[in-house]
Design a protein around this motif. Structure first.
Motif, short mmCIF file in Angstrom:
data_model
loop_
_atom_site.label_atom_id
_atom_site.label_comp_id
_atom_site.label_asym_id
_atom_site.label_seq_id
_atom_site.Cartn_x
_atom_site.Cartn_y
_atom_site.Cartn_z
N ASN A 139 -0.16 3.39 10.57
CA ASN A 139 -0.35 4.52 11.49
C ASN A 139 0.89 4.63 12.36
O ASN A 139 1.80 3.80 12.26
N ILE A 142 -8.90 1.75 0.87
CA ILE A 142 -8.48 2.36 -0.39
C ILE A 142 -9.59 2.15 -1.41
O ILE A 142 -9.98 1.01 -1.67
N ASP A 191 0.82 -1.23 0.00
CA ASP A 191 0.00 0.00 0.00
C ASP A 191 0.84 1.27 0.00
O ASP A 191 0.41 2.33 0.51
N TYR A 198 -1.15 5.48 1.47
CA TYR A 198 -1.10 6.13 2.78
C TYR A 198 0.24 5.83 3.44
O TYR A 198 1.00 4.97 2.99
N TRP A 215 -0.39 10.47 6.96
CA TRP A 215 -1.00 10.99 5.74
C TRP A 215 -1.80 9.89 5.05
O TRP A 215 -1.59 8.71 5.29
N ARG A 216 -2.69 10.29 4.17
CA ARG A 216 -3.49 9.35 3.37
C ARG A 216 -3.95 10.04 2.10
O ARG A 216 -4.49 11.14 2.14
#
Length: 369
Positions: A328, A101, A55, A59, A63-64
């Motif tokens: 995270n 997502i 991924d 992200y 942030w994403r």
């Protein structure tokens, strides 16, 4: 120095093809680009391990969804060469994957990766089709109900149809199907997913694997898949690794998932054993070898990348390794600016033991694309 290194890699991958043996994909009708990718990955063995991150573009820590952003690129100046994604949810008609997502955005990421010359791989944490519970459901005998003749076989076919429809949307600029390293039923020697070792017997599992691969490539005409057989970290010998192996005609890559905990020395010892076993199996069966998932959550050891991980990995001819996601601030597997292992990670990325996007792109691993 950088130019010289790239020229050496170009020489490796585009050497006289008659002087180096490569093996074909298990799909005899694989697309030209898929064959190129498989051949290129074989020819790069020894030139550096293809480095991936799950991924990566979607992200990171803090942030994403920021366009063009990547924790790896922020730290090293380059994207990874391999990008992991999850198809979980597409089989249920959801608009987002298991990590939130949007599938439309994920599809764009896949195309962006391919267009810049990177590699895409997919796992599938799909819910149990028998009872609707999560992938981590450990109900017994679900697999036996999904194989041909099982009471939920049609439910399995319906899910494969939806997966295939999604995979068919991955197109290059010329309309060609984008090659995908597809890793179904990952960590299959463990007992934490509904397809696991304690949840199904070996023969039923092999039958489900064979049906799945055959259905996707023969019925749904997905000839852009390279199939990854990825066991859990609990194998200690060839018998453990191969007990549920479906056969060479259904596999392109053999690998395993393994993670470091606070006992780093034990991790290194076990990783060395696992890589030796995987190398032998890959050689005998003419497959690529890989670490399909790995990492050290939080990376608290500042020199873990060079002194521990690569100290073992660099001894073996594996094709790629993929680090798990940066979910995270309490769940991440590659550094971000200011993280304790940032400097060491840069040293690894610049060591020529690894292949990041900046070194893969000039090689044109899909041929002339």
């Amino acid at each position: 120095m950088r130019i010289k290194a790239v020229m050496i890699l170009l020489a490796i991958i585009f050497c006289d093809r008659s002087n180096a043996q490569t093996y074909n994909p298990c799909d005899k009708d694989a697309t030209v680009e898929t064959r190129w990718l498989y051949s290129s990955m074989q020819r790069l063995i020894g030139a550096g391990v293809i480095f991936g991150h799950h991924d990566d573009l979607a992200y990171g820590v803090g942030w994403r969804g920021d366009a063009g952003r990547s924790d790896i690129k922020t730290v090293t100046g380059s994207y990874p060469a391999l990008y992991g994604w999850d198809a979980s949810g597409v089989e249920l008609g959801h608009d987002k994957d298991i990590n939130s997502i949007p599938f439309e955005q994920q599809r764009q990421y896949v195309e962006d990766v391919y267009n810049r010359g990177g590699v895409n791989t997919f796992c599938w944490h799909l819910n149990n089709p028998v009872n609707g519970k999560t992938a981590w459901d450990t109900s017994k005998n679900s697999v036996s109900q999904l194989i041909s003749g099982g009471v939920h076989h049609q439910d399995w076919v319906d899910r494969l149809d939806k997966l295939a429809a999604y995979f068919k949307t991955f197109k290059g600029k010329g309309g060609e199907p984008i090659p995908i390293l597809f890793r179904p039923f990952h960590e299959l020697t463990g007992s934490w997913f509904w397809w696991g070792k304690s949840e199904s017997n070996p023969e039923d599992f092999k039958n489900l694997w064979r049906f799945t691969v055959s259905y996707l490539r023969d019925k749904k005409k997905l000839h852009n898949l390279l199939i990854v057989y990825s066991v859990g970290d609990n194998f200690r010998n060839e018998q453990d690794f191969m007990e549920r192996y479906p056969g060479d005609e259904y596999v392109d890559v053999v690998g395993f998932d393994t993670y470091c905990n606070n006992n780093v020395e034990q991790f290194k010892t076990v990783l060395n054993q696992q890589l030796a076993i995987t190398k032998k199996i890959a050689t005998v069966h003419h497959k690529l070898a890989a670490i399909a998932e790995t990492g050290y959550q939080g990376i608290p050891k500042s020199d873990w990348w060079t002194n521990d991980l690569m100290a073992v990995v660099s001894k073996y001819p594996i094709s790629y390794m993929m680090l798990w996601r940066n979910g995270n601030p309490n769940h991440y597997y590659v550094p971000f600016p200011g993280q304790a292992s940032e400097v060491d990670f840069k040293a690894m990325a610049n060591s020529y033991q690894t292949l990041f996007q900046n070194r893969i792109t000039p090689l044109r691993i899909y041929g002339n694309k």
